[in-house]
Design an enzyme around this catalytic site. Structure first.
Site, PDB file in Angstrom:
ATOM      1  CE1 TYR A 142      -3.865   2.752   0.408  1.00 35.71           C
ATOM      2  CE2 TYR A 142      -2.772   2.838   2.468  1.00 35.71           C
ATOM      3  CZ  TYR A 142      -3.420   3.137   1.432  1.00 35.71           C
ATOM      4  OH  TYR A 142      -4.432   4.679   1.812  1.00 35.71           O
ATOM      5  CG  ASP A 237       5.277   3.473   0.889  1.00 31.85           C
ATOM      6  OD1 ASP A 237       5.606   4.265   2.089  1.00 31.85           O
ATOM      7  OD2 ASP A 237       4.404   3.368   0.310  1.00 31.85           O
ATOM      8  CE  LYS A 270       1.352   4.584   8.404  1.00 35.33           C
ATOM      9  NZ  LYS A 270       0.852   3.829   7.084  1.00 35.33           N
TER      10      LYS A 270
END
Ligand SMILES: *Cc1c(COP(=O)(O)O)cnc(C)c1O
Length: 429
Positions: A142, A237, A270
């Protein structure tokens, strides 16, 4: 005091599905989502006053636990000076410098407000910098909800994908090639047939959006070789893994196993926001100088580099960068996973787990899955029963079998032991 159920019903009248991000609705596991009233250290309390040991940590950002004093102080100070200016600040430089100091592959970085935005911008930059349209992603990874990335594999091997969301035109994903994670043969075939047209390969190096699956060392090695050979950019990512699995992110874990290894670009989120809306993408000065205002690739944001978010992120990174931080976090996280495996063995249940730094996963299966298809074939019914068994015992795990878990520096040995005891009860119950 409103019950979780009453709040959920009220929420559903004014918010689609009652939530602002789908996984929060507990659709995968069933039941009523807990409405969180407050959190402190490793604990959260719901609207009914029930306490939970939190293994989500806002899906990763809360690596220090909730309400760390140094972070609170930095945020309070920043708020007093103003929420947002729409003009550059010194703190943005400090955060960029901190990221660059910790991640050797990054020479320049741009700050944005969400992982989705960072991934989408990295993709545009990769296409702009290479002058190519095609991209490769892997099933089960994702990268946020940019249109071009909401895509699943087509029917044939190495064919272009189908949208996974209504509202995404097939035309928009026709340049996105979706391959199986850890499948070297598919990767070779894709580059052999269209290597000269591929702008970039985007990958979660340790995938946390299909529970916890590592890209194998031969796979990452080959990925690096093929990208270099064909002039495609390799984008890691690290929104989830950055500063979480190790101080230098997953790329530092692979650099130890593959001499000289570096991705071309990286995406963060995050942990770098410490719980505030903050994300980033970066790479070599050469690639990054293609971005506006220097270059032709447009990218912007009203709240980018927000002064309160950067204060929160900087204070968080400062704690995370203390000597021994990740070693202690990793050993605690390993003891949790070993404990879950032990509790399952005692209960006669097949369970395997894995972890790196403060990120972990476990599967109701005999062996660790290597790709999305195998993850999704693990025992869902058993997972859902376990999830609710743990929730009833005050342990808040991710509410879906395809999500990773997170341990924070605030979790104590007692919290871990209590979790393992709860797991033993839940697995026998
Ligand atoms: C969470 C996540 C994103 C998206 O970040 P948001 O801030 O939710 O938009 C992208 N990539 C990975 C690997 C993630 O875990």
């Amino acid at each position: 005091m409103a019950s979780n159920q009453a709040l959920f019903e009220r929420a559903q009248r004014v918010i689609p599905g009652g939530v602002n991000s789908p996984v929060r609705a507990f659709r995968a596991v069933g039941g009523t989502p807990r409405f969180i009233a407050r959190a402190e250290g490793p604990y959260m309390w719901d609207a009914e006053g029930r306490q939970y040991i939190d293994y989500i940590g806002s899906w990763g950002p809360m690596i220090l636990g909730h309400g760390h004093p140094a972070v609170l102080e930095a945020v309070h100070k920043a708020i007093a000076d103003g929420f947002s200016f729409g003009a550059p600040t010194e703190r943005e430089i400090e955060l960029a410098e901190a990221i660059i100091a910790l991640v050797p592959s990054i020479e320049q970085v741009r700050l944005v407000s969400s992982g989705t935005e960072a991934g989408m911008s990295a993709l545009r930059l990769a296409r702009g910098a290479t002058g190519r349209n095609k991209i490769i992603k892997f099933e089960g990874c994702y990268h946020g909800h940019a249109d071009a990335l909401l895509v699943k594999a087509g029917s044939g091997l190495a064919t272009f994908g189908h949208p996974t969301s209504a509202g995404v035109p097939a035309d928009v994903v026709k340049h996105t090639l979706v391959l199986e994670y850890n499948n070297l043969a598919q990767l070779d075939e894709a580059f052999a047939s269209q290597g000269g047209e591929i702008a970039c390969v985007m990958i979660e190096p340790i995938a946390g959006n299909m529970n916890f699956v590592r890209a194998s060392v031969p796979f990452v090695t080959r990925l690096r070789e093929l990208c270099t050979q064909h002039g495609a950019l390799l984008i890691f990512d690290e929104v989830m893994t950055g500063f979480r699995v190790a101080l230098g992110g997953a790329q530092s874990v692979y650099a130890k196993l593959i001499p000289g290894f570096k991705p071309d670009m990286s995406v963060f989120g995050k942990v770098i926001g410490g719980g505030m809306p903050l994300a980033a993408f970066g790479g070599s000065r050469d690639v990054m100088s293609q971005l506006a205002p220097l270059g032709p690739v447009y990218q912007a944001g009203t709240l980018s580099g927000n002064p309160v978010a950067t204060a929160c992120g900087l204070a968080t990174l400062k704690e995370v960068a203390r000597p021994g931080f990740h070693e202690a976090l990793a050993s605690k996280t390993r003891s949790l996973v070993r404990g879950l495996e032990g509790a399952a063995r005692d209960a006669g249940v097949a369970l395997v787990g894995d972890s790196e730094g403060g990120m972990f996963g476990f599967f109701f299966a005999d062996a660790l899955p290597q790709n999305y298809g195998v993850v999704m074939a693990t025992d869902k019914e058993r997972f859902n029963r376990f999830f609710h068994g743990m929730l009833d015992r005050g342990v808040y795990l991710a509410p879906a079998l395809y999500e990773a878990g997170f341990v924070s520096a605030a979790h104590s040995a007692d919290d871990i032991a209590a979790t393992i005891r709860a797991a033993g009860d839940a697995l026998r119950g």
